[in-house]
Design a protein around this motif. Structure first.
Motif, short mmCIF file in Angstrom:
data_model
loop_
_atom_site.label_atom_id
_atom_site.label_comp_id
_atom_site.label_asym_id
_atom_site.label_seq_id
_atom_site.Cartn_x
_atom_site.Cartn_y
_atom_site.Cartn_z
N ALA A 737 9.45 15.24 9.82
CA ALA A 737 9.12 14.47 8.69
C ALA A 737 9.78 13.10 8.98
CB ALA A 737 9.91 14.93 7.58
N VAL A 738 8.93 12.16 8.36
CA VAL A 738 9.48 10.79 8.38
C VAL A 738 9.88 10.02 6.96
CG1 VAL A 738 8.60 8.37 9.06
CG2 VAL A 738 7.97 10.29 10.48
N LEU A 739 10.76 9.01 7.17
CA LEU A 739 11.49 8.68 5.85
C LEU A 739 11.46 7.10 6.55
CD1 LEU A 739 12.16 8.75 3.03
CD2 LEU A 739 14.59 8.99 3.70
N VAL A 740 10.54 6.41 5.67
CA VAL A 740 10.72 4.75 6.16
C VAL A 740 11.59 3.96 4.76
CG1 VAL A 740 9.36 2.57 6.33
CG2 VAL A 740 8.58 4.95 7.04
N TYR A 741 12.49 3.19 5.27
CA TYR A 741 13.34 2.59 4.51
C TYR A 741 12.74 1.04 4.10
CZ TYR A 741 17.46 0.53 2.08
OH TYR A 741 18.26 -0.18 1.03
N TYR A 742 12.48 0.94 3.03
CA TYR A 742 11.97 -0.53 2.57
C TYR A 742 12.92 -1.26 2.06
CZ TYR A 742 8.60 -3.76 0.56
OH TYR A 742 7.81 -4.87 0.05
N PRO A 768 -0.27 16.76 12.41
CA PRO A 768 0.02 15.66 11.52
C PRO A 768 1.66 15.85 11.03
CG PRO A 768 -1.09 17.61 10.42
CD PRO A 768 -1.14 17.76 12.02
N ILE A 769 1.93 14.60 10.50
CA ILE A 769 3.26 14.56 9.98
C ILE A 769 2.94 15.00 8.77
CG2 ILE A 769 5.29 12.97 9.32
CD1 ILE A 769 4.59 11.60 11.90
N GLU A 770 3.46 16.41 8.19
CA GLU A 770 3.10 16.82 6.93
C GLU A 770 3.90 16.24 5.79
OE1 GLU A 770 3.04 20.99 7.13
OE2 GLU A 770 1.57 21.08 8.54
N CYS A 771 5.30 15.75 6.12
CA CYS A 771 6.11 15.14 5.06
C CYS A 771 6.37 13.92 5.32
CB CYS A 771 7.27 16.24 4.93
SG CYS A 771 8.34 15.88 3.50
N ALA A 772 6.13 12.80 4.58
CA ALA A 772 6.49 11.54 4.88
C ALA A 772 6.49 10.92 3.51
CB ALA A 772 5.49 10.81 5.45
N ALA A 773 7.54 9.76 3.27
CA ALA A 773 7.84 8.90 2.17
C ALA A 773 8.54 7.67 2.54
CB ALA A 773 8.96 9.88 1.21
N ILE A 774 8.17 6.66 1.52
CA ILE A 774 8.92 5.46 1.62
C ILE A 774 10.05 5.43 0.65
CG2 ILE A 774 8.64 3.03 1.27
CD1 ILE A 774 5.81 3.68 2.52
N PHE A 775 11.25 5.09 0.93
CA PHE A 775 12.29 5.03 -0.02
C PHE A 775 12.59 3.44 0.10
CE2 PHE A 775 16.75 4.66 -1.53
CZ PHE A 775 16.88 5.77 -2.15
N ILE A 776 12.28 2.83 -1.41
CA ILE A 776 12.47 1.48 -1.81
C ILE A 776 13.65 1.20 -2.06
CG2 ILE A 776 11.68 -0.48 -3.08
CD1 ILE A 776 8.81 0.85 -3.13
N GLY A 777 14.54 0.46 -1.26
CA GLY A 777 15.90 -0.02 -1.75
C GLY A 777 16.00 -1.33 -2.12
N PRO A 778 17.22 -1.90 -2.41
CA PRO A 778 17.33 -3.31 -2.73
C PRO A 778 17.33 -4.15 -1.54
CG PRO A 778 19.52 -2.13 -2.76
CD PRO A 778 18.62 -1.12 -2.38
N PRO A 779 16.99 -5.54 -1.62
CA PRO A 779 16.71 -6.19 -3.04
C PRO A 779 15.73 -5.98 -3.53
CG PRO A 779 16.61 -7.96 -1.21
CD PRO A 779 17.05 -6.42 -0.48
N GLU A 780 15.61 -6.46 -4.99
CA GLU A 780 14.22 -6.27 -5.65
C GLU A 780 13.47 -7.51 -5.31
OE1 GLU A 780 15.13 -5.61 -9.64
OE2 GLU A 780 16.20 -3.95 -9.69
N ASP A 781 12.19 -7.31 -5.44
CA ASP A 781 11.09 -8.23 -5.40
C ASP A 781 9.91 -8.14 -6.15
OD1 ASP A 781 9.61 -7.46 -3.41
OD2 ASP A 781 10.94 -8.19 -1.83
N ARG A 782 8.93 -8.79 -6.24
CA ARG A 782 7.48 -8.51 -6.80
C ARG A 782 6.92 -7.69 -5.89
NH1 ARG A 782 4.47 -9.80 -10.99
NH2 ARG A 782 2.24 -10.08 -10.71
N ARG A 783 6.76 -7.84 -4.73
CA ARG A 783 6.04 -7.13 -3.57
C ARG A 783 6.59 -5.60 -3.89
NH1 ARG A 783 2.30 -8.58 -0.32
NH2 ARG A 783 1.91 -10.97 0.02
N LYS A 784 7.88 -5.46 -3.87
CA LYS A 784 8.30 -3.93 -3.91
C LYS A 784 7.93 -3.32 -5.28
CE LYS A 784 12.05 -4.46 -0.99
NZ LYS A 784 13.70 -4.30 -0.99
N GLU A 785 7.99 -4.16 -6.54
CA GLU A 785 7.79 -3.57 -7.75
C GLU A 785 6.41 -3.00 -7.78
OE1 GLU A 785 8.59 -6.69 -10.44
OE2 GLU A 785 10.78 -6.63 -10.20
N ARG A 786 5.44 -3.72 -7.18
CA ARG A 786 4.12 -3.46 -6.94
C ARG A 786 3.51 -2.59 -5.90
NH1 ARG A 786 0.52 -5.90 -9.81
NH2 ARG A 786 -1.16 -5.79 -8.22
N PHE A 787 4.69 -2.18 -5.13
CA PHE A 787 4.19 -1.33 -3.82
C PHE A 787 3.60 0.16 -4.29
CE2 PHE A 787 4.91 1.55 -0.49
CZ PHE A 787 4.41 0.91 0.73
#
Length: 822
Positions: A737-742, A768-787
C-alpha cells in the motif's frame, strides 16, 4: 599675399588650406567678433553649377543651431566675385591630433561621441547630411567641447588623384564625396546617402577613439573601398583590453554594412550613448525619461510581480510545448522600443521549430526574478508540466535563486518520469554568456554537466574576450547566431517528432539501463562523431564524462581523467588518424594519457573498455601508427577490453545488445524472490511517500503504523539522483500500500505522486496498488481545503497536531491484504 578684406571681414592671417579652398582668420569690424572665412577655389568659382551648389549647401547648413556644430554666420561674394563662407572660429585641437597619441579614455570617447551624434541629429532634422564626418573635421575647444566643422561643405567639386585618408575622392560612375577611410559602403560606391551614412562615419571615429587606429585601411583607394564594403574590422578588444561590451556593441551597430541594420537616426544613437555613460558613472537608467529604455517601458505596460518581473501564470506554463527559462536581466535592451535578447531568441526559435515540425507550437518564456527572490510554489510546481525546457545560462541566471530552483525542479521531475518508463520531457542548455565554475550552484553544475550546450558566444583568439552572437556585433556574429538557433531548433524538433511516434515507452522497474560513461576526448578528425555519440547517450539518460573541457596542464589533466574514470561504469575510446596535442609538461598525447589511465582503472576496478576505430582507418603520423598498433594488441594482453573496428553505428548497436542482456538479467533478478531464512513473516508493507522537508512531521505517522503492525518503507534523500530514484521505484514495486503525505509540498507534487501509482503497474508486473491514500496535514491552505481525488482515499487532519487515528481504517485495509483470501 592674402587679401586684406573679404566681404565685411578684415583678414588677420591665413589659418589653413585644402581641397575646398583657403581658410583665413578674419574679424567682423562691425560686430567685433572673429570668424573663419573659407573661400571657394578660383577654378571652381568659374563653374556656375559648382558655384551654385556651394552656395546652396552653405545656406542649408546655416539652419543648424547646435552647441556642438560650428555656427555658420553667412555666405557671400567678394568684390572680385569669389564665393566665401564665414563661420564660427573655434580654437583648440582637432580630434585627429588627440587620437594620434593613442586611444582616448572611455569617458572622453563616450562624451565626444554623444556630442557629435547630437549635432548630427540636429543637422539631419533640417535635411543636412554632412558626408565628411572624420576626426580632422572635429575640434575640441578649450572648454573640452566637440565642435563639428564643415557642415554642408564636404562635397568634393573635382576629381582628386590623392588617396590619402584625409583627402576626398570622386569616381567616374558616381560621385563619391567624403574621405576614404571614413566613408560608408553606400558612399564609397557612389550611391545616394542619407543620415545613416554619417552614422557609419561616426562609428569609424568611435572605433578610432577606442583603438587609436582606423577600422578600414588599404594599400590603395580600391583596397580601402573593398574593405569598407566587404570586410569586418578587427576586434576592438585586441587594441583596448578595457573596452566594455556595450560600447563595442554600439560602435559595431554604427558600422553595419547595410544601412537598415544601423541606428536609423542619430537620436537613437544618442540614447544608447547616454545610457552607457550612465552605466560608466554607476547611475541607474531611472535618471532618463521612461520612454528611453525598454525596461522602463515594460514597467509601465506590465503588471509588476515580486522580484520586479511579470511571470506567466501556472496555467500558461502548463500549456507550453517549449518553455524558455531565463533571468529577467538578460532581456533588457539599451535601445528604446527594441527587443531584448531573450525576446528575439524566443521569436526566432519559435519560427524555426514550427518550420521544422510543420506545426504551431506554444512557446513561452519565463523571466525569473534576479538574486535571492523565490518563485511562488504554484509557479515552481507548474514548470515540470512543460514538455520541453530551454535554459538560457548567463551570470544573472547563475545568481538567480528562481532560475536554479526552477531548473532543478524540472530536472528532478524529468528523471522521475524517465525512471518510471514514461519519460517524454527534455531539457536544453543555451549558454548566452559563460559562467565561471565557482559562481554556479553545485547541484545546477551537476545537471548542466549532463547536457549538451549550445554556445551563443565565442572568444577572440588573441584576447580571449567573450563576444555574444548578436546582430549588433556584425554580420559574422549574426550568421553564427542564426546557425545556433537552427541547431537548437533542429534538436528540439527531432525530440518533438520522436515523442509523437512513441506516446508510451516501455514500463518496468528496469525499463532502461542507465550508465555512467567515460567517453574519451578525441582528436579533431573525430570531433563530430564523438559529439553525436555523446548527445545520443545523454538523450538516452546516461551520464557522460568528461562533462567539461579537460585541463591543458599534464598533472592536472591526469588527475581529472583519473577522477572521471573512477565515477564511470565503462570506458569508450574513439581513436582516429591524428596523434593530438601534448599537454603542457607532458610527453604523451591526450589520447595516450587517457588510454594509460583507462588500462589501469579497468584492471583494478573491472570496468569494461571499448576501443573504437573505423574499419578503413588510415594513419600517416608515425607516433599515431605506433599508438594504434599498440591498441590492436591490447585485447590479447588486457582483460575486459574490446577492439571495435567498425562503423560507429555498429558500436552503438553492440552497446545496446550488451545493455539489453544486462537489463534482462536485472529483470529476472527482480522477479525471483530471495528467501533469506527458513522462516519468513509476511507482514503488510506501506510505502510512506513525503518530501524531505516533511521528514520530521511524518515521524508520528510512521510510529502509529508500526504500532498497528504495519511495516513502513520510506524514501531516500541522500546520494546520487539515479540511486534515489532507483530506491523509489523499488519501494513502489515491493509495497502493499502507499500513503502520500501532503504537508509542505505543493499540489503539483502530490498530483505527480498519485499518477505514479498508475505507472507502477509496469514495475509490479501488472499488480495494482490496491490500497492507497493521501494524508493531508498542516499547514492549512486553500488548495488543501479543496483537494479531492477519485483514485485514492483522502484523510484530512483538521488540527495543527496530526490526527493519526484517522489511519485506523487504512491500517485495517492494509492488513486485510495479507489475510488469507485477502
Amino acid at each position: 599675399m592674402h587679401p586684406e578684406k573679404i566681404g565685411p571681414y578684415r583678414i588677420i592671417k591665413p589659418i589653413g588650406a585644402g581641397a575646398m579652398g583657403e581658410v583665413f582668420l578674419g574679424e567682423d569690424e562691425t560686430l567685433g567678433r572673429q570668424a573663419a572665412i573659407k573661400t571657394l577655389p578660383e577654378e571652381f568659382g568659374n563653374d556656375p553649377v559648382r558655384r551654385q551648389r556651394f552656395m546652396q549647401e552653405a545656406q542649408s547648413a546655416s539652419a543648424i543651431n547646435h552647441p556642438n556644430a560650428c555656427t555658420i554666420y553667412g555666405v557671400g561674394e567678394t568684390e572680385e566675385g569669389d564665393a566665401f563662407i564665414a563661420m564660427e572660429y573655434v580654437e583648440g585641437n582637432t580630434l585627429k591630433s588627440l587620437v594620434g597619441n593613442g586611444p582616448l579614455a572611455l569617458e572622453l570617447t563616450t562624451e565626444f561621441s554623444t556630442q557629435i551624434a547630437d549635432a548630427l541629429d540636429e543637422a539631419h532634422k533640417v535635411g543636412v547630411v554632412h558626408r565628411d564626418i572624420k576626426s580632422a573635421n572635429v575640434i575640441i575647444n578649450q572648454r573640452g567641447q566637440a565642435k563639428v566643422l564643415d557642415f554642408g561643405l564636404a562635397k568634393k567639386l573635382d576629381e582628386e588623384e590623392d588617396i590619402d585618408a584625409t583627402k576626398m575622392v570622386q569616381t567616374q560612375d558616381g560621385q563619391i564625396i567624403g574621405t576614404p577611410g571614413y566613408m560608408s559602403p553606400e558612399q564609397a560606391t557612389g550611391k545616394d546617402v542619407d543620415g545613416r551614412s554619417d552614422i557609419f562615419s561616426l562609428g569609424v571615429m568611435m572605433y578610432e577613439m577606442i583603438t587609436g587606429q582606423l577600422p578600414f585601411v588599404g594599400n590603395s583607394l580600391g583596397d580601402t573601398i573593398q574593405k569598407i564594403c566587404r570586410e569586418a574590422p578587427a576586434a576592438m578588444a585586441r587594441f583596448n583590453y578595457e573596452l566594455p561590451q556595450e560600447l563595442e556593441r554600439i560602435t559595431m551597430k554604427c558600422l553595419q554594412k547595410d544601412p537598415a541594420r544601423r541606428y536609423q537616426s542619430a537620436s537613437e544613437l544618442v540614447v544608447d550613448l547616454r545610457n552607457f555613460s550612465s552605466m560608466l558613472r554607476g547611475e541607474s537608467n531611472e535618471s532618463h525619461p521612461a520612454e528611453l529604455t525598454q525596461t522602463s517601458m515594460q514597467m509601465v505596460t506590465q503588471p509588476e510581480q515580486s522580484g520586479g518581473t511579470a511571470l506567466p501564470s501556472p496555467e500558461e506554463i502548463q500549456q507550453c510545448d517549449i518553455l524558455i527559462s531565463c533571468s529577467e536581466l538578460d532581456n533588457q535592451s539599451f535601445q528604446p522600443g527594441s527587443e531584448g535578447w531573450i525576446s528575439r531568441f524566443h521569436r526566432n526559435l519559435k519560427v524555426r521549430v514550427e518550420q521544422l515540425t510543420g506545426d504551431r507550437l506554444k512557446v513561452g518564456f519565463c523571466e525569473m526574478p534576479a538574486g535571492e527572490s523565490q518563485l511562488d510554489d504554484t509557479v515552481l510546481n507548474a514548470l515540470p508540466e512543460a514538455n520541453t525546457m530551454v535554459t538560457v545560462v548567463s551570470p544573472p541566471f547563475a545568481k538567480s535563486k528562481a532560475c536554479v530552483d526552477g531548473t532543478e525542479k524540472y530536472w528532478s521531475s524529468m528523471l522521475e518520469e524517465s525512471n518510471a518508463g514514461t519519460g517524454m520531457k527534455s531539457i536544453y542548455k543555451v549558454i548566452k554568456t559563460p559562467v565561471d565554475d565557482d559562481q554556479i550552484d553545485a547541484d545546477l553544475d551537476a545537471i548542466f554537466g549532463q547536457l549538451l550546450g549550445y554556445d551563443f558566444y565565442d572568444r577572440d583568439p588573441e584576447t580571449s574576450r567573450v563576444r555574444e552572437f548578436d546582430e549588433a556585433h556584425g554580420e559574422e556574429a549574426a550568421q553564427r547566431y542564426y546557425e545556433r538557433i537552427y541547431d537548437l531548433a533542429y534538436e528540439i524538433s527531432e525530440h518533438v517528432k520522436q515523442t509523437r511516434k512513441t506516446p508510451y515507452m516501455e514500463s518496468g522497474s528496469f525499463s532502461k539501463i542507465r550508465k555512467n560513461i567515460y567517453l574519451a576526448e578525441a582528436t579533431a578528425d573525430l570531433k563530430e562523431d564523438r559529439e553525436r555519440l555523446r548527445r545520443e547517450f545523454l538523450e538516452l539518460g546516461h551520464i557522460v564524462y568528461p562533462d567539461r573541457s579537460l585541463p591543458t596542464e599534464h598533472a592536472e589533466l591526469e588527475t581529472a581523467v583519473t577522477d572521471y574514470m573512477g565515477k564511470c561504469d565503462l570506458i569508450i575510446q574513439p581513436v582516429g588518424a591524428r596523434y593530438g596535442f601534448v599537454p603542457e609538461g607532458g610527453e604523451e598525447s591526450v589520447l595516450m594519457i587517457q588510454n594509460r589511465i583507462a588500462r589501469s582503472v579497468a584492471a583494478t576496478k573491472s570496468k569494461p573498455r571499448y576501443i573504437w576505430m573505423a574499419r578503413d582507418l588510415m594513419v600517416e603520423d608515425d607516433r599515431q601508427k605506433q599508438f594504434v598498433d599498440m591498441l590492436r594488441e591490447e585485447p590479447a594482453t588486457c582483460d575486459g577490453v574490446e577492439l571495435v573496428k567498425d562503423s560507429i553505428e555498429n558500436l552503438k548497436e553492440l552497446l545496446e545488445q550488451r545493455w539489453k542482456a544486462e537489463l534482462d538479467d536485472l529483470q529476472k533478478a527482480v522477479a525471483t524472490p530471495v528467501i533469506e531464512s527458513s522462516v519468513v513473516i509476511d507482514v503488510p508493507r506501506v510505502y510512506l511517500v513525503y518530501e524531505k522537508r516533511d521528514e520530521e512531521a511524518v515521524e508520528a505517522i510512521e510510529d502509529y503504523l508500526y504500532d498497528q503492525g504495519v511495516e513502513v518503507m520510506v524514501p531516500e534523500f541522500e546520494g546520487a539522483e539515479h540511486d534515489i530514484n532507483a530506491i523509489h521505484i523499488q519501494n513502489l514495486t515491493d509495497c502493499d500500500a502507499v500513503l502520500v503525505y501532503y504537508g509542505q509540498s505543493g499540489k503539483a507534487w502530490v498530483d505527480i505522486k498519485v499518477r505514479e501509482l498508475t505507472k507502477a503497474l509496469g514495475y509490479r508486473e501488472g499488480r495494482p496498488i490496491e490500497c492507497a491514500a493521501i494524508f493531508i496535514g498542516p499547514p492549512e491552505d486553500r488548495r488543501k481545503e479543496r483537494f479531492k481525488s477519485l483514485s485514492v482515499d483522502v484523510l484530512r487532519s483538521e488540527d495543527e497536531e496530526l490526527q493519526t487515528e484517522l489511519l485506523s481504517q487504512f491500517c485495517v485495509d492494509v492488513k486485510n491484504l495479507k489475510a488469507p483470501g485477502g
